[in-house]
Design an enzyme around this catalytic site. Structure first.
Site, PDB file in Angstrom:
ATOM      1  N   ASP A   1       0.529  -1.175   0.060  1.00 46.15           N
ATOM      2  CA  ASP A   1       0.313   0.189  -0.193  1.00 46.15           C
ATOM      3  C   ASP A   1       0.695   0.855  -0.483  1.00 46.15           C
ATOM      4  OD1 ASP A   1       0.612  -0.411   2.561  1.00 46.15           O
ATOM      5  OD2 ASP A   1      -0.741   0.733   3.295  1.00 46.15           O
ATOM      6  N   GLU A   2       0.064   2.300  -0.636  1.00 45.90           N
ATOM      7  CA  GLU A   2       1.171   3.868  -0.452  1.00 45.90           C
ATOM      8  C   GLU A   2       2.454   4.131  -1.195  1.00 45.90           C
ATOM      9  OE1 GLU A   2       0.478   4.534   4.244  1.00 45.90           O
ATOM     10  OE2 GLU A   2      -1.395   5.033   3.089  1.00 45.90           O
ATOM     11  N   THR A   3       2.395   3.096  -2.189  1.00 44.23           N
ATOM     12  CA  THR A   3       3.800   3.559  -2.788  1.00 44.23           C
ATOM     13  C   THR A   3       3.162   5.156  -3.269  1.00 44.23           C
ATOM     14  OG1 THR A   3       3.908   1.467  -3.329  1.00 44.23           O
ATOM     15  CG2 THR A   3       5.960   2.711  -3.994  1.00 44.23           C
TER      16      THR A   3
END
Length: 897
Positions: free
Chosen positions: A562-564
């Site tokens: 997540d959240e790259t």
């Protein structure tokens, strides 16, 4: 001659040039009185500097950067007071601030963002030192909002040019003797509803005062459940948490268990139920081997058509019988017996229970990466998960701030990545994000040795709980990256370039400038390096071996994904990979999905199923993923988060609901700035809200829940297609369902075991209820789709009445039976605040859970028991306490009118 008179004389006698020259000399003399800070000076500053953090305004202003956070920012006055004079220069203060600071206003100080939440206060050229008792104020403006006193992270660090670092004493948290919770003496309490408490001018959130809580609690009358202060009504005596599928009990007959229980195991493996029997003994019912004792016959019925966990429990006047389809069913049946039991009593109601779980996946995530939770905490949690039939522990072991699992072949991961201290090179530890301080041996630091972790695995196996480890990647990976960078530097110094680059996770030639959601600029594994995949393969094989040795097979692993944020754009390795690959990857934006697909394939080759967060998975191509994929859906309901959850189920993935609106247990219980926690998705998630959750029908919540500013919202569950006819979102297909639900305990600002248990309990009991039991008041899902709002009325008045009546029973059962069991297990559950009002000089008080004792405090500071309305003549404070009187809830002020 005084300096001032000397200057006047110089100006008259020699003209303005001489005057200017002497003024400059005087400035130099004054500046020279500030000596460079020695280590001793840092000790003095740490001991004597008083810091006060005052959030003063959440309202947008001209000071806010209109290009950031939609022009939203908040104002803080950071007051620095010197108890003694501070005549030192060349020192600075590092501190954690959860959102980046846009602007700092001060003549003598500057503030810079370092990385993540870490900022540094530095002295400007105009710094004049501190006189004894002098206060200097730095006013700063930071992104978004600050709505809770727990936003102000502790442990500001004074540092000199030698990098000698000490925590400033006035910024340390203390522990409240009555509640066992953190106090932040450096935070100025909130007082202003409009300026400090609300996000925007449209925010309708109300501060939950004692008076408003009293009005809310009036909706629930518990007197019908209590015969007298020493006994339970029959209704409560017959309650099991979580609620079984079907239960029928006699209104008169009971079974006396005072002589203990004699277990006849028949063909049951005693190890498979030993933990449940042990809990019985902890509650006060002994296991005996005497024919005079009540017999419990456990007969396992092998029936492959029956779901795992199904059981039948028959309590007769002279014996107890359990039948189940598997050993977990027997285990759960024994836990139901324990749930029927009230501590201090000696009988169980006679009756029959037929039960099975609603969801296969009933999980709890514990983030031990941000702030460590020791092995004993996890073992205690496993006991309570088992007691309430939760069966998945998602253990978040690696993130930006730390790596918590020993990997024997890569000792740097824990030698460096498991602790935060003060090391600007980060070759010995990580920098102190999240207010960690400088002590590498503090409780927020640490890791599980292989032996520790295997003890956890064995304890989980004994309780029919699967441990799903998570070491987040490719984003949220800073701890691993820095540990492998230190390894790289070590072997490069030894001249071993091959070994140095073996597990390197970053491209040294990458000049990409990016910022993650948590404001890191270096937290993303480079997905174009083969050494990154070599690292992951090494770690996964080691973790698999550790699980195998503990006889707890690693069959599912959570990669995070997540959240790259914006990484790799200027990576030489990635630019080369894009030019040379034959996979059809032509741009950087495709690299994240390529990484997930490749890692999922790698795991599949190791016979490990892939789990990941929904945002990362949404970019993958399902045909490139293994047949079994677990997607943790964390889209906010108020922002149509149900649509992505439905899409994943419709493409035949296993979806575990991790909905922040109701399942993020790091969020506050109530809307009160003294209630601890982050709040980006909700200001208030109490146990009742979790109980109200209808996980099989996500969009219907728009009819009775509000958004994060307490405004109504609309949930659109209709079919949506793009211009090419492709499906953007669609209702849940018929015969499709979610795999389960999971409560999340993220730990960015949870620094103690007490606080972690406070956040989990008693919400965990409501989570178990919704995971195990399908409520008869839940609105059936409409597979044809629809638009839901407060005007759609699928959740009828009659269904609401059913729900509220069942909550009343559930809450009474918690207060009158289960809290005592948590107390006996030394679980630091949240004692609810007391609702109260003063009307015509009379104090009225109530509480959300019966069984707790109420107190009020008068002006003389004395606490008095509250048993009925009482006359008062001034403001009072109210609080609750456990029956033993050894622990108290947070007190609230009641205003005398």
């Amino acid at each position: 001659m005084p300096i001032k008179l000397l200057l006047i004389y110089c100006c008259i006698a020699f003209g303005i040039t001489a005057c200017q020259s002497n003024t400059e000399d005087t400035a130099k003399i004054k500046k020279q009185t500030l000596e460079p800070a020695t280590n001793t000076a840092i000790d003095i500053i740490a001991q004597t500097l008083q810091v006060k953090y005052q959030q003063s305004d959440n309202r947008p202003s001209a000071k806010c950067d209109q290009q950031i956070a939609n022009g939203n920012c908040y104002k803080v006055n950071l007051q620095l007071t010197a108890n003694n004079s501070i005549n030192y220069t060349q020192w600075r203060v590092y501190f954690s601030q959860i959102t980046p600071i846009q602007t700092a206003i001060s003549d003598e100080f500057t503030i810079k963002h370092v990385n993540g939440d870490l900022h540094v206060i530095e002295l400007s050229e105009q710094f004049k030192g501190f006189k004894a008792g002098e206060t200097k104020t730095i006013t700063f403006y930071a992104d978004f909002w600050s709505l809770s006193e727990s936003d102000a992270m502790p442990n500001y660090i004074a540092v000199n040019n030698n990098d000698y670092a000490q925590v400033i004493n006035s910024t340390k948290v203390t522990q409240d003797a009555d509640t066992g919770l953190e106090n932040r003496p450096y935070v100025v309490p909130y007082t202003d509803l409009e300026r400090q408490f609300k996000r925007t001018k449209n925010d309708k959130t109300q501060w939950l005062t004692a008076e408003s809580l009293y009005e809310r609690n009036k909706n629930y009358d518990f007197t019908a459940f209590i015969n007298n202060k020493n006994s339970l009504s029959k209704t409560i005596a017959q309650q099991i948490i979580p609620t079984p599928t079907k239960a029928t009990f006699s209104n008169t007959a009971t079974l006396d268990v005072s002589s203990g229980l004699n277990f006849h195991f028949n063909n049951i493996n005693t190890k498979s139920v030993a933990a449940a029997i042990s809990r019985f003994e902890q509650l006060g019912i002994q296991q005996v081997k005497s024919t005079a004792a009540v017999s419990v016959n456990l007969a396992l019925v092998a029936d492959s058509t029956q779901p795992n966990g199904r059981y039948t429990l028959a309590i007769k006047p002279d014996a107890i019988y359990i039948e189940a389809g598997d050993e977990s069913g027997v285990f759960y049946a024994i836990q139901s017996l324990a749930s029927l039991y009230k501590m201090g009593q000696s009988t169980l109601p006679v009756g029959t229970v037929t039960d099975q779980p609603h969801y296969q996946f009933r999980g709890v995530l514990v983030d031990v990466a941000r702030n460590f939770r020791d092995k004993e905490f996890i073992l205690k949690l496993l006991d309570q998960m088992a007691a309430y039939k939760l069966n998945k522990l998602h253990l978040h072991l690696g993130d930006d701030e730390a790596w918590r699992l020993e990997i024997p072949s890569l000792p740097e991961l824990t030698e460096i990545g498991a602790k935060r201290c003060f090391d600007t090179t980060e070759q010995h530890c990580l920098m102190p994000q999240l207010g960690a301080g400088v002590d590498p041996s503090s409780s927020v630091n640490g890791y599980y040795s292989v032996a520790d972790y295997q003890q956890i695995l064995k304890a989980a196996s004994a309780r029919h709980i699967q441990v799903i480890p998570s070491l987040d990647m490719p984003g949220h990976s800073r701890a691993a990256i820095k540990a492998m960078t230190a390894r790289y530097n070590y072997y490069m110094q030894k001249g071993d370039k091959l070994k140095a680059e073996q597990f390197l996770l970053h491209d040294p030639l990458d000049t990409t400038v990016y910022s993650s959601v948590q404001h890191y600029n270096d937290n993303t594994i480079n997905v174009c390096l083969e050494s990154s995949y070599a690292f992951i393969a090494e770690v996964m094989q080691q973790v698999k071996n550790i699980h195998h040795e503990a006889q707890h097979p690693l069959t599912r692993y959570h990669i995070g994904a997540d959240e790259t944020a914006g990484a790799w754009v200027s990576s030489v390795a990635c630019n080369t990979f894009i030019k040379e690959n034959t996979l059809g990857i032509t741009k950087v934006s495709q690299l994240g999905s390529h990484f997930i697909e490749r890692i999922a394939g790698m795991l599949a080759s190791m016979e490990i199923e892939t789990a990941a967060w929904s945002d990362g998975l949404s970019h993958t191509e399902p045909q490139k993923m293994p047949p079994v994929v677990q997607a943790n859906s964390w889209g906010l309901l108020m922002w149509n988060g149900h649509q992505q959850a439905h899409n994943f189920v419709n493409q035949k993935w296993q979806v575990v609901l991790s909905t922040p609106d109701v399942l993020y247990f790091d969020f506050p219980y109530e809307a009160d700035p003294k209630e601890h926690g982050y709040y980006w998705g909700s200001r208030q998630i109490n146990s009742e809200k979790v109980f109200q959750f209808m996980p099989d029908n996500l969009p219907v919540h728009a009819e009775f829940w509000l958004d994060r500013e307490d405004n109504p919202y609309v949930a659109d569950d209709t079919l949506k297609v793009n211009e090419q006819g492709g499906v953007i979102s669609a209702p849940l297909a018929k015969n499709k369902a979610f795999l389960g639900i999971q409560g999340q305990l993220w730990s960015e600002n949870i620094r103690s075991n007490n606080m972690a248990e406070y956040k989990l309990f008693p919400r965990l009991l409501s989570l178990a209820e919704r995971a195990w039991h399908n409520a008869n008041w839940a609105v059936p899902y409409n597979h044809n789709g629809g638009v839901y709002s407060q005007n759609s009325h699928h959740f009828t008045k009659q269904l609401k009445q059913q729900r509220d009546q069942q909550w009343l029973t559930f809450a009474a059962t918690m207060g009158l039976k289960e809290f005592a069991k948590l107390e006996a297990a030394k679980v630091h559950y949240r004692i609810p605040s007391v609702g109260a009002k003063i009307e015509s000089g009379v104090l009225y008080a109530n509480i959300a859970f019966p069984g707790l004792l109420l107190e009020y405090q008068t002006l003389d500071g004395q606490w008095h028991d509250y048993k009925h309305p009482v006359a008062v003549n001034n403001d009072v404070f109210v609080r609750a306490k456990v029956a033993s009187g050894i622990r108290y809830g947070r007190m609230l002020k009641v205003t005398f009118n």
